[in-house]
Design a protein around this motif. Structure first.
Motif, PDB file in Angstrom:
ATOM      1  N   LEU A   1      21.237   2.827  -4.620  1.00 39.29           N
ATOM      2  CA  LEU A   1      19.761   2.601  -4.268  1.00 39.29           C
ATOM      3  C   LEU A   1      18.986   3.863  -4.520  1.00 39.29           C
ATOM      4  CD1 LEU A   1      20.093   0.076  -1.532  1.00 39.29           C
ATOM      5  CD2 LEU A   1      18.967  -0.609  -3.871  1.00 39.29           C
ATOM      6  N   GLU A   2      19.669   4.914  -3.982  1.00 42.93           N
ATOM      7  CA  GLU A   2      19.019   6.327  -3.815  1.00 42.93           C
ATOM      8  C   GLU A   2      18.783   6.796  -5.387  1.00 42.93           C
ATOM      9  OE1 GLU A   2      21.766   8.469  -1.444  1.00 42.93           O
ATOM     10  OE2 GLU A   2      20.600   8.232   0.055  1.00 42.93           O
ATOM     11  N   LYS A   3      19.717   6.529  -6.252  1.00 43.75           N
ATOM     12  CA  LYS A   3      19.456   6.836  -7.810  1.00 43.75           C
ATOM     13  C   LYS A   3      18.433   5.929  -8.365  1.00 43.75           C
ATOM     14  CE  LYS A   3      24.208   8.069  -8.672  1.00 43.75           C
ATOM     15  NZ  LYS A   3      25.659   7.655  -9.127  1.00 43.75           N
ATOM     16  N   ASN A   4      18.017   5.034  -7.990  1.00 40.32           N
ATOM     17  CA  ASN A   4      17.022   4.212  -8.364  1.00 40.32           C
ATOM     18  C   ASN A   4      15.741   4.415  -7.664  1.00 40.32           C
ATOM     19  OD1 ASN A   4      18.089   2.354 -10.491  1.00 40.32           O
ATOM     20  ND2 ASN A   4      19.711   2.214  -9.230  1.00 40.32           N
ATOM     21  N   GLY A   5      15.689   5.205  -6.797  1.00 32.93           N
ATOM     22  CA  GLY A   5      14.279   5.645  -6.243  1.00 32.93           C
ATOM     23  C   GLY A   5      14.055   5.577  -4.750  1.00 32.93           C
ATOM     24  N   TYR A   6      15.199   4.745  -4.145  1.00 39.88           N
ATOM     25  CA  TYR A   6      15.016   4.858  -2.748  1.00 39.88           C
ATOM     26  C   TYR A   6      15.470   5.690  -2.171  1.00 39.88           C
ATOM     27  CZ  TYR A   6      15.685   2.332   1.974  1.00 39.88           C
ATOM     28  OH  TYR A   6      15.408   2.263   3.232  1.00 39.88           O
ATOM     29  N   ASN A   7      14.540   6.410  -0.993  1.00 40.43           N
ATOM     30  CA  ASN A   7      14.916   7.359   0.064  1.00 40.43           C
ATOM     31  C   ASN A   7      14.993   6.811   1.500  1.00 40.43           C
ATOM     32  OD1 ASN A   7      15.344   9.769   1.229  1.00 40.43           O
ATOM     33  ND2 ASN A   7      13.544  10.862   0.503  1.00 40.43           N
ATOM     34  N   PRO A   8      16.054   6.842   2.153  1.00 44.09           N
ATOM     35  CA  PRO A   8      16.106   6.023   3.407  1.00 44.09           C
ATOM     36  C   PRO A   8      15.374   7.195   4.261  1.00 44.09           C
ATOM     37  CG  PRO A   8      18.216   6.511   2.822  1.00 44.09           C
ATOM     38  CD  PRO A   8      17.356   6.690   1.553  1.00 44.09           C
ATOM     39  N   ALA A   9      15.539   8.425   4.052  1.00 42.64           N
ATOM     40  CA  ALA A   9      15.017   9.424   4.916  1.00 42.64           C
ATOM     41  C   ALA A   9      13.220   9.619   4.520  1.00 42.64           C
ATOM     42  CB  ALA A   9      15.813  10.676   4.824  1.00 42.64           C
ATOM     43  N   GLY A  10      12.900   9.072   3.787  1.00 44.24           N
ATOM     44  CA  GLY A  10      11.437   9.333   3.201  1.00 44.24           C
ATOM     45  C   GLY A  10      10.437   8.367   3.980  1.00 44.24           C
ATOM     46  N   ASN A  11       9.160   8.463   3.411  1.00 40.55           N
ATOM     47  CA  ASN A  11       8.152   7.875   3.922  1.00 40.55           C
ATOM     48  C   ASN A  11       8.348   6.408   4.142  1.00 40.55           C
ATOM     49  OD1 ASN A  11       5.798   6.851   4.797  1.00 40.55           O
ATOM     50  ND2 ASN A  11       4.501   7.500   2.890  1.00 40.55           N
ATOM     51  N   GLN A  12       8.602   5.799   5.348  1.00 38.14           N
ATOM     52  CA  GLN A  12       8.854   4.307   5.484  1.00 38.14           C
ATOM     53  C   GLN A  12       7.668   3.293   5.378  1.00 38.14           C
ATOM     54  OE1 GLN A  12      12.049   2.988   5.298  1.00 38.14           O
ATOM     55  NE2 GLN A  12      12.480   5.212   4.773  1.00 38.14           N
ATOM     56  N   SER A  13       6.581   3.919   5.207  1.00 35.45           N
ATOM     57  CA  SER A  13       5.319   2.955   5.439  1.00 35.45           C
ATOM     58  C   SER A  13       5.460   1.842   4.393  1.00 35.45           C
ATOM     59  CB  SER A  13       3.876   3.776   5.184  1.00 35.45           C
ATOM     60  OG  SER A  13       3.992   4.562   3.855  1.00 35.45           O
ATOM     61  N   ASN A  14       6.031   2.032   3.269  1.00 36.04           N
ATOM     62  CA  ASN A  14       6.288   0.958   2.482  1.00 36.04           C
ATOM     63  C   ASN A  14       7.687   0.410   2.348  1.00 36.04           C
ATOM     64  OD1 ASN A  14       3.441   0.998   1.378  1.00 36.04           O
ATOM     65  ND2 ASN A  14       3.887   2.632   0.087  1.00 36.04           N
ATOM     66  N   TYR A  15       8.293   0.568   3.357  1.00 33.88           N
ATOM     67  CA  TYR A  15       9.798   0.455   3.741  1.00 33.88           C
ATOM     68  C   TYR A  15      10.457  -0.854   2.917  1.00 33.88           C
ATOM     69  CZ  TYR A  15      13.955  -1.837   5.623  1.00 33.88           C
ATOM     70  OH  TYR A  15      15.255  -2.158   5.439  1.00 33.88           O
ATOM     71  N   PRO A  16       9.809  -2.432   3.223  1.00 32.57           N
ATOM     72  CA  PRO A  16      10.596  -3.159   2.482  1.00 32.57           C
ATOM     73  C   PRO A  16      10.545  -3.252   0.934  1.00 32.57           C
ATOM     74  CG  PRO A  16       9.115  -4.118   3.849  1.00 32.57           C
ATOM     75  CD  PRO A  16       8.933  -2.589   4.111  1.00 32.57           C
ATOM     76  N   GLN A  17       9.233  -2.914   0.537  1.00 33.18           N
ATOM     77  CA  GLN A  17       9.107  -2.924  -0.990  1.00 33.18           C
ATOM     78  C   GLN A  17       9.823  -1.872  -1.548  1.00 33.18           C
ATOM     79  OE1 GLN A  17       7.175  -5.478  -2.137  1.00 33.18           O
ATOM     80  NE2 GLN A  17       7.859  -4.582  -4.062  1.00 33.18           N
ATOM     81  N   ASN A  18       9.721  -0.825  -1.169  1.00 29.18           N
ATOM     82  CA  ASN A  18      10.589   0.577  -1.554  1.00 29.18           C
ATOM     83  C   ASN A  18      11.936   0.254  -1.795  1.00 29.18           C
ATOM     84  OD1 ASN A  18       8.289   2.114  -1.780  1.00 29.18           O
ATOM     85  ND2 ASN A  18       8.848   3.249  -0.109  1.00 29.18           N
TER      86      ASN A  18
END
Length: 108
Positions: free
Chosen positions: A70-87
């Motif tokens: 998931l991280e290789k495909n652009g998801y950052n669990p520690a990043g901005n979570q304002s668009n969490y489910p969509q990210n």
């Protein structure tokens, strides 16, 4: 008065459902332990402990591999979570080889 009765009944129903959901994994775990104990009566405590440890390690490795994908495909669990489910959904779709739908900006 009616509103309180409705609220209490809704609370009772939801509490009952929560308790039944919590007890389900416990009953399944007990059934699995009972089955394992019946079929492997000769297995020692150390062997059981080693088997459980190996299962935990395998499960952890699988979860870490999924997170890495998931991280290789652009998801950052520690990043901005304002668009969490969509990210997260976008990263899952990219990992599956699909084009992400409704893609907001992914936090770096």
């Amino acid at each position: 008065m009616r509103m309180k009765v409705k609220q209490l009944s809704a609370l009772a129903v939801s509490a009952g459902m929560a308790l039944s959901l919590l007890s389900l994994p416990l009953s399944q775990a007990h059934a699995a332990a009972t089955d394992a104990g019946a079929s492997d009566g000769a297995m020692s405590k150390q062997e059981l402990k080693a088997e459980k440890k190996a299962e935990r390690k395998a499960h952890r490795a699988k979860k870490n591999a999924e997170l890495s994908t998931l991280e290789k495909n652009g998801y950052n669990p520690a990043g901005n979570q304002s668009n969490y489910p969509q990210n997260l959904q976008n990263a899952q779709q990219k990992a599956a080889g699909q084009k992400p739908t409704n893609a907001p900006a992914v936090a770096p």
